[in-house]
Design a protein around this motif. Structure first.
Motif, PDB file in Angstrom:
ATOM      1  N   VAL A 179      -4.286  -5.194   0.209  1.00  0.00           N
ATOM      2  CA  VAL A 179      -4.289  -5.729   1.572  1.00  0.00           C
ATOM      3  C   VAL A 179      -2.962  -6.419   1.857  1.00  0.00           C
ATOM      4  O   VAL A 179      -2.201  -6.760   0.939  1.00  0.00           O
ATOM      5  CB  VAL A 179      -5.449  -6.733   1.781  1.00  0.00           C
TER       6      VAL A 179
ATOM      7  N   GLY B  77      -6.354  -3.101  10.544  1.00  0.00           N
ATOM      8  CA  GLY B  77      -7.130  -2.015   9.945  1.00  0.00           C
ATOM      9  C   GLY B  77      -6.304  -0.817   9.528  1.00  0.00           C
ATOM     10  O   GLY B  77      -6.782   0.046   8.774  1.00  0.00           O
ATOM     11  N   GLU B  78      -5.060  -0.720  10.008  1.00  0.00           N
ATOM     12  CA  GLU B  78      -4.195   0.400   9.626  1.00  0.00           C
ATOM     13  C   GLU B  78      -3.674   0.209   8.200  1.00  0.00           C
ATOM     14  O   GLU B  78      -3.748  -0.872   7.624  1.00  0.00           O
ATOM     15  CB  GLU B  78      -3.021   0.518  10.594  1.00  0.00           C
ATOM     16  N   LYS B  79      -3.106   1.283   7.652  1.00  0.00           N
ATOM     17  CA  LYS B  79      -2.525   1.247   6.314  1.00  0.00           C
ATOM     18  C   LYS B  79      -1.015   1.113   6.426  1.00  0.00           C
ATOM     19  O   LYS B  79      -0.374   1.798   7.225  1.00  0.00           O
ATOM     20  CB  LYS B  79      -2.876   2.524   5.536  1.00  0.00           C
TER      21      LYS B  79
ATOM     22  N   LYS C 235      -0.672   2.108  -0.383  1.00  0.00           N
ATOM     23  CA  LYS C 235      -1.261   2.004   0.943  1.00  0.00           C
ATOM     24  C   LYS C 235      -2.035   0.689   1.036  1.00  0.00           C
ATOM     25  O   LYS C 235      -3.086   0.536   0.416  1.00  0.00           O
ATOM     26  CB  LYS C 235      -2.199   3.180   1.208  1.00  0.00           C
TER      27      LYS C 235
ATOM     28  N   GLU D 253      -3.992  -2.167   3.333  1.00  0.00           N
ATOM     29  CA  GLU D 253      -4.700  -2.340   4.607  1.00  0.00           C
ATOM     30  C   GLU D 253      -4.252  -3.639   5.284  1.00  0.00           C
ATOM     31  O   GLU D 253      -4.194  -4.703   4.659  1.00  0.00           O
ATOM     32  CB  GLU D 253      -6.208  -2.387   4.373  1.00  0.00           C
TER      33      GLU D 253
ATOM     34  N   ILE E 257      -5.119  -6.594   7.106  1.00  0.00           N
ATOM     35  CA  ILE E 257      -6.373  -7.331   7.345  1.00  0.00           C
ATOM     36  C   ILE E 257      -6.188  -8.532   8.269  1.00  0.00           C
ATOM     37  O   ILE E 257      -7.178  -9.107   8.736  1.00  0.00           O
ATOM     38  CB  ILE E 257      -6.995  -7.804   6.013  1.00  0.00           C
TER      39      ILE E 257
END
Length: 381
Positions: A141, A157-159, A166, A168, A170
């Protein structure tokens, strides 16, 4: 009467006030507002940080912002030894790494690897715009500032691809505009250690104490653990930053002093020209009973009024110029590192200097015209 005389000579008065003295105080106020804003923001941030001591590698201890330095680390094994020292309440491990991200006006980003309770315990001034903070179980994250999120078109919410990992998104933090907070990205400590192959290494240890009054004593014990470590109390960190601010402020004051000196010369030359045109008028006033003190104060009051009006227009101009500096840096760099502040202290200082400017610029012309011979002055052409 002083205002009446200025109005009678509108062109010269306006040229002196607007084109000379006002411009000088405008730049003075705007320049000093930058360092004023930085000083206020530094105090606010440093004094709201939760830790009492920061431990860093000795090589970066003299850097004004060691929290952002990434080129020196030390072993995580020392943390367990620090925890055993009397008066140590909590130890928070931090790793800093820097990356360059395309698409940013300033492509430098500081990646800060932290433990899950770091932001909540030690950085209470950082607020979420949306999302959540890092939890103990989080690994892949990352948290961005809203400034970076906007410039990079990043959404919750995207990576985010960091060297093949990758992560996230948050959380997105509110824009701070203080001490480069907008260019800091937070992620779990272990994740950052793995990505940059810095296992068992940290850049900084933030330490809270049971009794903050014993900071110096505790800091000495921590330094004795390793010759490669240096501890910085909040007071030392603040003093270190203030030293750098002091250098910048000295430059600002030097530039401002030159501008004000030019302003004094403009007032002086204007008042000399104004009095030379009114020799007969002043002589007539003296002939019908006006005292030398009356004439002296009349001319001096005109000069002081010029200084006051210049101060008024200059402070207003300096306020808007400082706002323009913020706007330009925000547009050009994508983030406002410093928020200039035109404080009441700065306003009072600006007015005081300009009134003094008027006094100094008017003393000689007032003295010269008040001492003039009446008979000779009446024959003056």
């Amino acid at each position: 009467m002083a205002l009446t005389n200025l109005v009678r000579r509108k062109v010269r008065a306006l040229l002196t006030i607007i084109l000379a003295v006002t411009i000088a105080i405008t730049f003075t106020v705007s320049l000093l507002s930058v360092s004023e804003g930085f000083i206020i923001q530094v105090n606010e941030v440093i004094l709201t940080q939760g830790e009492q001591i920061q431990v860093v590698a000795k090589e970066i201890a003299l850097h004004p912002t060691p929290f952002l330095e990434a080129h020196q680390t030390f072993s995580l094994d020392l943390i367990s030894e620090i925890r055993e020292i009397e008066n140590v309440k909590g130890v928070y491990s931090v790793l800093t790494q820097n990356i360059f991200l395309e698409g940013l006006p300033i492509p430098f980003l500081a990646l800060i690897g932290i433990e899950s309770n770091f932001l909540k315990d030690l950085r209470p001034y950082l607020k979420l715009e949306k999302g959540r903070m890092i939890e103990p179980e989080d690994k892949e994250v990352i948290i961005f500032s809203s400034t970076i999120a906007k410039t990079q078109n990043l959404n919750l919410g995207e990576k985010f691809n960091l060297k093949g990992r990758k992560l996230e998104i948050i959380g997105i933090l509110e824009t701070g505009g203080v001490l480069f907070e907008d260019m800091i990205v937070y992620l779990p400590l272990k994740t950052l250690q793995e990505i940059f192959e810095k296992e068992n290494q940290i850049s900084l240890a933030a330490i809270t104490l049971e009794n903050p009054d014993r900071t110096k004593e505790t800091a000495k014990k921590i330094e004795n653990l390793s010759p490669d470590l240096k501890d910085l109390s909040l007071e030392e960190s603040l003093a270190q930053i203030m030293d750098y601010i002091g250098i910048a402020r000295a430059v600002h004051i030097t530039v401002a002093s030159i501008s004000l000196l030019i302003g004094i010369l403009f007032v002086l030359s204007t008042m000399i020209m104004a009095t030379s045109e009114r020799v007969k008028e002043i002589a007539t006033m003296k002939a019908i009973g006006a005292s030398k003190n009356f004439v002296f104060l009349l001319i001096l009051n005109e000069s002081i009024l010029i200084g006051f009006l210049a101060g008024l227009f200059g402070v207003i101009g300096g306020y808007f110029l400082s706002k323009g500096i913020t706007l330009i840096t925000s547009q050009f760099f994508g983030m406002a590192f410093i928020q200039p502040i035109v404080s009441s202290r700065l306003i009072i200082t600006g007015f005081s200097i300009l009134i003094l400017n008027g006094i100094l610029g008017g003393l000689f012309p007032a003295w010269k015209i008040s001492k003039g011979n009446i008979a000779q002055s009446l024959k003056y052409e």
